[in-house]
Design a protein around this motif. Structure first.
Motif, mmCIF file in Angstrom:
data_model
loop_
_atom_site.group_PDB
_atom_site.id
_atom_site.type_symbol
_atom_site.label_atom_id
_atom_site.label_comp_id
_atom_site.label_asym_id
_atom_site.label_seq_id
_atom_site.Cartn_x
_atom_site.Cartn_y
_atom_site.Cartn_z
ATOM 1 N N MET A 95 -2.890 9.138 13.252
ATOM 2 C CA MET A 95 -1.553 10.075 12.656
ATOM 3 C C MET A 95 -0.561 9.436 13.231
ATOM 4 O O MET A 95 -0.191 9.609 14.574
ATOM 5 N N ASN A 96 0.537 8.822 12.566
ATOM 6 C CA ASN A 96 1.702 8.083 13.073
ATOM 7 C C ASN A 96 1.354 7.213 14.339
ATOM 8 O O ASN A 96 1.941 7.225 15.289
ATOM 9 N N SER A 97 0.379 6.381 14.018
ATOM 10 C CA SER A 97 -0.046 5.774 14.839
ATOM 11 C C SER A 97 -0.654 4.413 14.299
ATOM 12 O O SER A 97 -0.515 4.182 13.131
ATOM 13 N N ILE A 112 -2.382 8.069 8.616
ATOM 14 C CA ILE A 112 -1.210 8.824 8.146
ATOM 15 C C ILE A 112 0.219 8.342 8.395
ATOM 16 O O ILE A 112 0.241 8.036 9.838
ATOM 17 N N ILE A 113 0.892 7.912 7.560
ATOM 18 C CA ILE A 113 1.956 7.105 7.668
ATOM 19 C C ILE A 113 3.268 7.691 7.708
ATOM 20 O O ILE A 113 3.204 8.339 6.466
ATOM 21 N N GLY A 114 4.292 7.922 8.169
ATOM 22 C CA GLY A 114 5.719 8.551 7.883
ATOM 23 C C GLY A 114 6.663 7.477 7.340
ATOM 24 O O GLY A 114 6.685 6.349 7.875
ATOM 25 N N LYS A 115 7.109 7.509 6.284
ATOM 26 C CA LYS A 115 7.583 6.357 5.599
ATOM 27 C C LYS A 115 8.896 6.241 6.248
ATOM 28 O O LYS A 115 9.641 4.997 6.222
ATOM 29 N N LYS A 116 9.759 7.090 7.055
ATOM 30 C CA LYS A 116 10.868 6.830 7.976
ATOM 31 C C LYS A 116 10.512 6.726 9.321
ATOM 32 O O LYS A 116 11.387 6.808 10.336
#
Length: 274
Positions: free
Chosen positions: A131-133, A223-227
Motif C-alpha cells: 500500500m503506497n509502497s 495500491i498506488i497514489g497517482k500524486k
C-alpha cells in the motif's frame, strides 16, 4: 501485559499487548476472530494509523497491528533497524500468537518489512498488499537524501519531521484533510530521534525485492497514489506488467488511508476477502 489502545478522542478501540523481545518491549494489538490479517504501518506512523480500517476488517478476521521497531510503543534495538530486523520482530509477534498463515498489508515502510518477511518466511503469506509502497530499492539520490536527513535530525529534528511529513500528502490534501493531517503529524513528531534515524538507515540498506514479490505463491496486490511523489509509478506499473501482480490506482498521494479512505477501505476489504 494488556492495555487499551486509545485514539485521539480518548475512546478505547481495541486491546493492546506487549511482548518482551531482545530486551526491549514490542507493542501490538489484536482484535476480531477468523483468518488472520496483519497490518504494518509506515515510517513515522504507529498502529494508530489503522484506527478507522481495523474495525471493518475485525468483523470477519483476526486483525494484528504491530508497532515496528522504534515506532509507537515499541522500543529501539539500535541505531540501524534493517527491514530484516523489523521483519524478525514482527515474526516474533506472529509466532507468539501462533499465526501460521495470514494476509499482510504494508503501508510504505511496512511494505518493505513485509517483503523482508516474505523472503524469510514465504509460507506465512496468504496474500500481500503493498500500500503506497514498492519492491524497489532506494536509488542513489534517495540514499543521499536519507543520509542528509539523518545528519539534520541530530540538530533540527522537529523541523525535519514537519518537512518530511508534508511531502507525504498531495498539496491540496493538507488543506482538505487538515484535522487528520495534524493528528497524523502529531504521531510522527512523537517518534524518537533514535527510531527515526534507525529506520531511515534501514530503508537505505534495503535490497530490491521484486523477485521475492513476483515469486510469492499468494495473492499480490499494489495500491498506488497517482500524486504520490515517493513512488515511481511508471517504473512500478511497467515492472509488474505481464505478472500475476494486481494493482489499483487512487487519486491522491502517499497517505491513502487519509486521502482516499473510503476507496482504500473497499480495495482492502476486497483483497482480504478474496
Amino acid at each position: 501485559m494488556n492495555e487499551m489502545f486509545i485514539d485521539d478522542k480518548s475512546k478505547p478501540i481495541f486491546a493492546g499487548m506487549t511482548l518482551d523481545y531482545k530486551n526491549i518491549t514490542l507493542h501490538y494489538t489484536v482484535s476480531g476472530k477468523g483468518d488472520s490479517v496483519v497490518l504494518l504501518h509506515g515510517f513515522l506512523e504507529t498502529v494508530a494509523m489503522w484506527k478507522d480500517l481495523e474495525p471493518e476488517f475485525a468483523r470477519t478476521h483476526q486483525v494484528v497491528c504491530i508497532d515496528l521497531l522504534g515506532h509507537g510503543q515499541t522500543e529501539s534495538l539500535g541505531y540501524v533497524h534493517t527491514m530484516e530486523d523489523m521483519a524478525d520482530a514482527a515474526l516474533a509477534v506472529l509466532q507468539h500468537l501462533d499465526i501460521e498463515k495470514a494476509k499482510f498489508v504494508g503501508h510504505s515502510m511496512g511494505g518493505y518489512v513485509a517483503l523482508a518477511l516474505a523472503e524469510l518466511k514465504p509460507q506465512l503469506f496468504d496474500g500481500l498488499c503493498l500500500m503506497n509502497s514498492t519492491f524497489e530499492a532506494d536509488d542513489e539520490d534517495r540514499k543521499v537524501l536519507r543520509t542528509r536527513a539523518n545528519d539534520m535530525a541530530k540538530t533540527n529534528f522537529e523541523n525535519l519531521v514537519r518537512m518530511s511529513f508534508a511531502n507525504l500528502f498531495a498539496p491540496e490534501s493538507r488543506i482538505s484533510f487538515k484535522a487528520q493531517y495534524e493528528w497524523a503529524l502529531s504521531i510522527a513528531l512523537s517518534t524518537s530521534l533514535q527510531g527515526y534515524m534507525a529506520a531511515n538507515e534501514g530503508m537505505k540498506l534495503r535490497p530490491n525485492r521484486f523477485e521475492v514479490f513476483k515469486s510469492l505463491s499468494a495473492h499480490k496486490f499494489v495500491i498506488i497514489g497517482k500524486k504520490d511523489t515517493l513512488i515511481n509509478r511508471e517504473q512500478l506499473v511497467k515492472k509488474i506488467a505481464n505478472t500475476d501482480i494486481e494493482y489499483s490506482e487512487l487519486s491522491e498521494g502517499h497517505m491513502s488511508h487519509i486521502e482516499n479512505k473510503s476507496e482504500l477501505s473497499y480495495l482492502l476489504l476486497h483483497f482480504i476477502e478474496k
